[in-house]
Enzyme design. Structure first.
Site, PDB file in Angstrom:
ATOM      1  N   HIS A  22      -6.853  11.388  -1.909  1.00 53.78           N
ATOM      2  CA  HIS A  22      -5.416  11.337  -1.651  1.00 53.78           C
ATOM      3  C   HIS A  22      -4.690  10.837  -2.897  1.00 53.78           C
ATOM      4  O   HIS A  22      -5.302  10.511  -3.896  1.00 53.78           O
ATOM      5  CB  HIS A  22      -5.131  10.372  -0.490  1.00 53.78           C
ATOM      6  CG  HIS A  22      -5.634  10.844   0.836  1.00 53.78           C
ATOM      7  ND1 HIS A  22      -4.820  11.417   1.767  1.00 53.78           N
ATOM      8  CD2 HIS A  22      -6.878  10.835   1.368  1.00 53.78           C
ATOM      9  CE1 HIS A  22      -5.550  11.749   2.832  1.00 53.78           C
ATOM     10  NE2 HIS A  22      -6.800  11.408   2.614  1.00 53.78           N
TER      11      HIS A  22
ATOM     12  N   GLU B  27      -7.247   6.840  -3.317  1.00 59.17           N
ATOM     13  CA  GLU B  27      -5.822   7.084  -3.559  1.00 59.17           C
ATOM     14  C   GLU B  27      -5.698   7.179  -5.066  1.00 59.17           C
ATOM     15  O   GLU B  27      -5.764   6.172  -5.769  1.00 59.17           O
ATOM     16  CB  GLU B  27      -4.971   5.932  -3.027  1.00 59.17           C
ATOM     17  CG  GLU B  27      -4.892   5.847  -1.512  1.00 59.17           C
ATOM     18  CD  GLU B  27      -3.939   6.862  -0.891  1.00 59.17           C
ATOM     19  OE1 GLU B  27      -3.192   7.529  -1.645  1.00 59.17           O
ATOM     20  OE2 GLU B  27      -3.945   6.991   0.346  1.00 59.17           O
TER      21      GLU B  27
ATOM     22  N   ARG C 113       3.976  17.245   3.689  1.00 55.50           N
ATOM     23  CA  ARG C 113       2.751  16.445   3.827  1.00 55.50           C
ATOM     24  C   ARG C 113       1.808  16.994   4.910  1.00 55.50           C
ATOM     25  O   ARG C 113       0.597  17.022   4.743  1.00 55.50           O
ATOM     26  CB  ARG C 113       3.165  15.015   4.194  1.00 55.50           C
ATOM     27  CG  ARG C 113       2.044  14.086   4.653  1.00 55.50           C
ATOM     28  CD  ARG C 113       2.647  12.734   5.006  1.00 55.50           C
ATOM     29  NE  ARG C 113       1.742  11.867   5.747  1.00 55.50           N
ATOM     30  CZ  ARG C 113       0.986  10.929   5.186  1.00 55.50           C
ATOM     31  NH1 ARG C 113       0.981  10.766   3.895  1.00 55.50           N
ATOM     32  NH2 ARG C 113       0.225  10.157   5.938  1.00 55.50           N
TER      33      ARG C 113
END
Ligand SMILES: *[C@@H]1O[C@H](CO)[C@@H](O)[C@H](O)[C@H]1NC(C)=O
Ligand SMILES: *[C@@H]1O[C@H](CO)[C@@H](O)[C@H](O)[C@H]1NC(C)=O
Ligand SMILES: *[C@@H]1O[C@H](CO)[C@@H](O)[C@H](O)[C@H]1NC(C)=O
Ligand SMILES: *[C@@H]1O[C@H](CO)[C@@H](O)[C@H](O)[C@H]1NC(C)=O
Ligand SMILES: [Zn+2]
Length: 438
Positions: free
Chosen positions: A325, A399, A255
Site C-alpha cells: 500500500h 505502506e 480508492r
C-alpha cells in the site's frame, strides 16, 4: 463485395478512428482528467484538541473533501496528522472556516492538477507500451501491465506462469504470476499483492519491479537463486483491477472497487475492509459513500472472494502474505483490529525489525514498524489480519513512500529508489522465512 461495404459506411467507420488518433497525438500540454483537479489543494492539519477534531469531522461532512490520510474520518483525533484534498470550489469557504476555528494547517500541494501533471509524463505516451523493453520507471495502465504479464508468460515460461483466479466486478480477469523454479513438486510459497487500493500507484509498480529483479538477478545473486529454488512467489500485480483502471480514466484518487449498490448512487467497496475477520467493526464504515465502506457482507467483492478462495486452497503451502500500500512508510503486521500482540510475536517482530533496517541501508529512508493497530490505526476486515487468522504465519502490509509530500502522486523518478529499497526489505523477510525462526 459485401465485406468492404458502401463507401459512406466506410467513411463513417474511419472517422472515429481518426478522432482517436488525433486524441492520442494531442500535444503534451493537454490536460489530464479533463483538468478536474485545477485549483484543488491538499492541506495537512493536526487537530490540537478534541474540539478541533470534532470540528474537522463536521467540516468533512459539510464540504465533501477527499481524505488522503488517515483513510476514514473516524480516525481523526487530537494529535493525528490529517491530509485532505479540497476541491477548488470548496476551498475558500473551508479555509475561512479553519481560520475562524483557529485550526492551523499547512498547504502540502498548492495545485493538484499541476502536481499531477508534474508527477509523471502520463500524457506523452513515451516509451511505456514497451513490452519487450518494458519500462519499470514509469507507471503503467492496467492494459500495459497485463500485456507485460502475457509477454513474460511466453518468454520466461521456465520461471513464470500466468493464470487467472477469477473475474472482477466489471468482468476483468484477475491475473496472478507464479514465479519460481519448478525444481520440486512441493514448495513453500509467498503471496504478494499490489493495488488493493486503486490510487496507490507505487504499489503495482513495485510488484512489477519485484518480478523484474527476480528475473534479472536469479543467476548472479545467490540469495535470489535460493529464493526461487526453495519457494514459489504468487504475485498479483493489480488486485483491484476495476478501481485501478478507473483511476487512470476518470478519477486519479479513486480508492475502492467499482461495484454498484442497490440503494445508493455511490459505488465501490474498500477491498481492504471486506474480509471475514472482525468484518465491519472498528475502522470500517457501513456507509457506501465512505472510502472505508466494508461492503454489504464479507467477501461481497469478487476480487476479495477470488483471492480469499485462492489463499484458502493453498494455505498449507503459503508461509507469508505480503500486501503493498501507500503512503506512510511503515511495515505493519497483525493485529489491525485489536490492540494485542500475536502469538509468536518475536519471530514476526524480528523479521520486521531486520527488514526496515535493510530498507534503510539503501537510501536512508526510515520506516516505522509494528502491529498495525498501534502503529497506524485500528481497522477491521483487512486482508493481512485475515491471512494471519487463516494460518499464514507471516503476514505483513507495507505502506510505501512517502509521508505526505507527494502523497499518492509520488513522481515517477522516485519509483526506482522506492522499489530498490523495498526490494531489499522483501528479500530480507523472505530469507528470514527460509530459516527456522528461533
Ligand atoms: C463543487 O463541484 C462539484 C463537482 O463539480 C459539485 O458536485 C459540488 O456540489 C460543488 N460544491 C460546491 C460547494 O459548490
Ligand atoms: C501462459 O502460458 C501457458 C503456456 O506456456 C498457457 O497455457 C497459458 O494459457 C498462459 N496464461 C495466460 C493467462 O495466458
Ligand atoms: C537482513 O537485514 C539485516 C539488517 O539490516 C541484516 O543484518 C541481515 O544480514 C539481512 N539478512 C539477509 C538474509 O539479507
Ligand atoms: C508458533 O510457533 C510454534 C513453534 O514454531 C508453532 O508450532 C505454532 O504453530 C506457531 N503459532 C502460530 C500462531 O503461528
Ligand atoms: Zn492502501
Amino acid at each position: 463485395m459485401k465485406l468492404l461495404g458502401k463507401p459512406r459506411n466506410r467513411t463513417a467507420a474511419i472517422l472515429p478512428l481518426c478522432l482517436l488518433f488525433l486524441k492520442i497525438l494531442q500535444p503534451g500540454h493537454s490536460h489530464l482528467y479533463n483538468n478536474r483537479y485545477a485549483g484543488d489543494q491538499v492541506i495537512r492539519l493536526i487537530p490540537k484538541t478534541e474540539e478541533e477534531a470534532y470540528a474537522l469531522k463536521k467540516i468533512y461532512h459539510q464540504f465533501r473533501v477527499d481524505l488522503w490520510q488517515p483513510s476514514s474520518i473516524s480516525y481523526i483525533s487530537e494529535g493525528t496528522v490529517t491530509d485532505v484534498h479540497i476541491p477548488q470550489n470548496a476551498s475558500q469557504a473551508l479555509l475561512a472556516f479553519l481560520q475562524q476555528a483557529n485550526i492551523q494547517y499547512k498547504v502540502l500541494i498548492e495545485d493538484l492538477q499541476k502536481a499531477l501533471e508534474r508527477s509523471g509524463s502520463l500524457q506523452t505516451h513515451r516509451n511505456r507500451r514497451s513490452v519487450p523493453g518494458h519500462n519499470y520507471e514509469v507507471y503503467h495502465s492496467l492494459e500495459e501491465i497485463q500485456n507485460w504479464m502475457r509477454h513474460l508468460n511466453k518468454t520466461h515460461s521456465g520461471l513464470i506462469q500466468m493464470f487467472s483466479i477469477g473475474k472482477s466486478y466489471e468482468g476483468r480477469s484477475l491475473y496472478v504470476l507464479k514465479l519460481g523454479r519448478r525444481s520440486r513438486a512441493y514448495k513453500r510459497a509467498v503471496w504478494m499483492d499490489c493495488g488493493i487500493h486503486a490510487r496507490e500507484w507505487i504499489s503495482p509498480a513495485f510488484c512489477q519491479w519485484f518480478i523484474k529483479e527476480a528475473l534479472l538477478t536469479h543467476r548472479s545473486d545467490p540469495a535470489m537463486r535460493k529464493m526461487l529454488n526453495h519457494l514459489y512467489f504468487y504475485v498479483m500485480p493489480v488486485f483491484n483491477v476495476d478501481g485501478y483502471h478507473f483511476s487512470w480514466t476518470n478519477d486519479r484518487f479513486w480508492r475502492k472497487t467499482r461495484s454498484r449498490n442497490s440503494r445508493f448512487r455511490c459505488r465501490g467497496v474498500d477491498a481492504n475492509r471486506n474480509w471475514r475477520v472482525k468484518w465491519c467493526d472498528e475502522g470500517a464504515s457501513m456507509h457506501p459513500c465512505e472510502d472505508t465502506y466494508c461492503g454489504p457482507f464479507p467477501e461481497s467483492e469478487p476480487e476479495v472472494k477470488a483471492v480469499a478462495n485462492f489463499l484458502r486452497k493453498h494455505k498449507k503451502h503459503i508461509r507469508a502474505y505480503l500486501s503493498f500500500h501507500a503512503y506512510a512508510q511503515m511495515l505493519l503486521y497483525p493485529y489491525s483490529y485489536k490492540y494485542a500482540t500475536i502469538p509468536n510475536f518475536s519471530c514476526v517482530e524480528s523479521a520486521a525489525y531486520k527488514a526496515v533496517n535493510a530498507l534503510r541501508s539503501v537510501n536512508g529512508v526510515r520506516y516505522r514498524y509494528g502491529p498495525a493497530s498501534s502503529t497506524l490505526y485500528v481497522s477491521s476486515g483487512n486482508s493481512m489480519d485475515w491471512a494471519y487468522k487463516n494460518g499464514i504465519p507471516y503476514a505483513f502490509a507495507f505502506e510505501l513512500r512517502d509521508t505526505g509530500h507527494f502523497g499518492f502522486l509520488l513522481p515517477e523518478v522516485l519509483i526506482k529508489p522506492t522499489c530498490t529499497e523495498t526490494m531489499l526489505a522483501v528479500k530480507n523477510i523472505t530469507m528470514h522465512l527460509l530459516k527456522k525462526c528461533p
